[in-house]
Design a protein around this motif. Structure first.
Motif, mmCIF file in Angstrom:
data_model
loop_
_atom_site.group_PDB
_atom_site.id
_atom_site.type_symbol
_atom_site.label_atom_id
_atom_site.label_comp_id
_atom_site.label_asym_id
_atom_site.label_seq_id
_atom_site.Cartn_x
_atom_site.Cartn_y
_atom_site.Cartn_z
ATOM 1 N N GLY A 110 2.714 -2.439 15.213
ATOM 2 C CA GLY A 110 3.262 -3.163 14.080
ATOM 3 C C GLY A 110 2.239 -3.313 12.977
ATOM 4 N N PHE A 111 2.735 -3.668 11.818
ATOM 5 C CA PHE A 111 1.891 -3.806 10.641
ATOM 6 C C PHE A 111 2.429 -4.968 9.827
ATOM 7 C CE2 PHE A 111 1.323 -2.756 6.084
ATOM 8 C CZ PHE A 111 -0.055 -2.794 6.043
ATOM 9 N N GLY A 112 1.541 -5.798 9.325
ATOM 10 C CA GLY A 112 1.948 -6.915 8.489
ATOM 11 C C GLY A 112 1.114 -6.980 7.228
ATOM 12 N N LEU A 113 1.723 -7.456 6.170
ATOM 13 C CA LEU A 113 1.039 -7.546 4.879
ATOM 14 C C LEU A 113 1.526 -8.798 4.164
ATOM 15 C CD1 LEU A 113 -0.606 -5.632 2.687
ATOM 16 C CD2 LEU A 113 1.648 -5.506 1.704
ATOM 17 N N THR A 114 0.603 -9.519 3.568
ATOM 18 C CA THR A 114 0.972 -10.670 2.759
ATOM 19 C C THR A 114 0.152 -10.637 1.470
ATOM 20 O OG1 THR A 114 1.154 -13.086 2.696
ATOM 21 C CG2 THR A 114 -0.699 -12.202 3.892
ATOM 22 N N ALA A 115 0.779 -11.066 0.388
ATOM 23 C CA ALA A 115 0.095 -11.082 -0.912
ATOM 24 C C ALA A 115 0.453 -12.373 -1.631
ATOM 25 C CB ALA A 115 0.514 -9.875 -1.741
ATOM 26 N N LYS A 116 -0.529 -12.905 -2.341
ATOM 27 C CA LYS A 116 -0.344 -14.156 -3.078
ATOM 28 C C LYS A 116 -1.042 -14.012 -4.429
ATOM 29 C CE LYS A 116 -2.587 -17.951 -1.735
ATOM 30 N NZ LYS A 116 -2.966 -19.133 -0.947
ATOM 31 N N GLU A 163 -1.226 7.040 13.578
ATOM 32 C CA GLU A 163 -0.567 7.251 12.286
ATOM 33 C C GLU A 163 -0.276 5.916 11.608
ATOM 34 O OE1 GLU A 163 2.928 9.517 13.126
ATOM 35 O OE2 GLU A 163 1.803 11.245 13.849
ATOM 36 N N LEU A 164 0.150 4.936 12.399
ATOM 37 C CA LEU A 164 0.458 3.610 11.855
ATOM 38 C C LEU A 164 -0.791 2.969 11.259
ATOM 39 C CD1 LEU A 164 2.464 1.206 11.558
ATOM 40 C CD2 LEU A 164 1.608 0.431 13.765
ATOM 41 N N ILE A 165 -1.892 3.030 11.978
ATOM 42 C CA ILE A 165 -3.131 2.414 11.485
ATOM 43 C C ILE A 165 -3.622 3.142 10.240
ATOM 44 C CG2 ILE A 165 -5.561 2.007 12.051
ATOM 45 C CD1 ILE A 165 -4.595 1.379 14.910
ATOM 46 N N GLU A 166 -3.524 4.470 10.223
ATOM 47 C CA GLU A 166 -3.944 5.231 9.048
ATOM 48 C C GLU A 166 -3.079 4.891 7.838
ATOM 49 O OE1 GLU A 166 -6.407 7.175 6.851
ATOM 50 O OE2 GLU A 166 -6.734 6.946 9.004
ATOM 51 N N LYS A 167 -1.778 4.723 8.060
ATOM 52 C CA LYS A 167 -0.873 4.358 6.969
ATOM 53 C C LYS A 167 -1.210 2.958 6.450
ATOM 54 C CE LYS A 167 3.519 5.813 5.951
ATOM 55 N NZ LYS A 167 4.542 6.664 6.363
ATOM 56 N N ALA A 168 -1.555 2.041 7.356
ATOM 57 C CA ALA A 168 -1.935 0.682 6.959
ATOM 58 C C ALA A 168 -3.195 0.703 6.112
ATOM 59 C CB ALA A 168 -2.136 -0.188 8.191
ATOM 60 N N LYS A 169 -4.178 1.503 6.510
ATOM 61 C CA LYS A 169 -5.420 1.594 5.742
ATOM 62 C C LYS A 169 -5.174 2.140 4.345
ATOM 63 C CE LYS A 169 -8.694 2.439 9.487
ATOM 64 N NZ LYS A 169 -9.586 3.471 10.054
ATOM 65 N N SER A 170 -4.359 3.159 4.247
ATOM 66 C CA SER A 170 -4.135 3.783 2.942
ATOM 67 C C SER A 170 -3.308 2.900 2.015
ATOM 68 C CB SER A 170 -3.463 5.146 3.117
ATOM 69 O OG SER A 170 -2.157 4.989 3.629
ATOM 70 N N SER A 171 -2.487 2.004 2.569
ATOM 71 C CA SER A 171 -1.663 1.158 1.710
ATOM 72 C C SER A 171 -2.392 -0.078 1.213
ATOM 73 C CB SER A 171 -0.394 0.736 2.449
ATOM 74 O OG SER A 171 -0.716 -0.150 3.489
ATOM 75 N N ALA A 172 -3.535 -0.407 1.784
ATOM 76 C CA ALA A 172 -4.267 -1.624 1.428
ATOM 77 C C ALA A 172 -5.339 -1.310 0.381
ATOM 78 C CB ALA A 172 -4.880 -2.252 2.665
ATOM 79 N N GLY A 173 -4.967 -0.710 -0.711
ATOM 80 C CA GLY A 173 -5.926 -0.344 -1.747
ATOM 81 C C GLY A 173 -5.920 -1.295 -2.913
ATOM 82 N N ALA A 174 -6.678 -0.927 -3.947
ATOM 83 C CA ALA A 174 -6.833 -1.767 -5.131
ATOM 84 C C ALA A 174 -5.525 -1.950 -5.888
ATOM 85 C CB ALA A 174 -7.878 -1.166 -6.058
ATOM 86 N N LYS A 175 -4.590 -1.007 -5.779
ATOM 87 C CA LYS A 175 -3.319 -1.156 -6.492
ATOM 88 C C LYS A 175 -2.501 -2.330 -5.972
ATOM 89 C CE LYS A 175 -2.794 3.401 -8.337
ATOM 90 N NZ LYS A 175 -1.869 4.406 -8.776
#
Length: 123
Positions: free
Chosen positions: A58-64, A5-17
């Motif tokens: 765990g899940f990590g995200l960074t944006a610049k 579920e965690l990996i699926e949620k990570a995939k869905s949140s990493a979109g063009a938006k």
């Protein structure tokens, strides 16, 4: 939450938006900001000697920000974002390198001058 579920949620949140914002329009100018986004997820599970099962993840995200597309009078242009902190760091590193190199060159010239002065016989 299960690892799947965690990996699926990570995939869905990493979109063009995450990369491009909604277009913003004012006074006939449209701006679409863009960012560089990186994400990662991981997890695992296991069983101990007593047969107890456990899992974690765990899940990590960074944006610049990288820049923006600007549309004005039917013309599209890219305006890059300037990372001032990175620019200051690079300029600082170059200045330090130049100072160290200059000091090294000055030492070499001083040693050569002393060697030449010692090699010249006194009159």
């Amino acid at each position: 939450m299960k690892i799947d579920e965690l990996i699926e949620k990570a995939k869905s949140s990493a979109g063009a938006k995450l990369v491009y914002t909604e277009p913003y329009e004012k006074d006939g100018i449209t701006v679409i900001a863009a960012a560089s986004v990186a994400s990662g997820a991981g997890g695992g599970d296991g069983v101990d000697k007593e047969g107890q099962h456990g899992e974690g993840g765990g899940f990590g995200l960074t944006a610049k920000p990288t820049g923006a597309y600007v549309i004005k009078d039917g013309t599209l242009r890219w305006e890059p974002a300037i990372d001032v902190n990175r620019l200051v760091g690079v300029v600082g590193a170059v200045v330090v390198a130049v100072l160290l190199f200059s000091a090294r060159i000055a030492k070499v010239h001083a040693r050569r001058a002393i060697a030449r002065a010692a090699a010249v016989p006194a009159p």
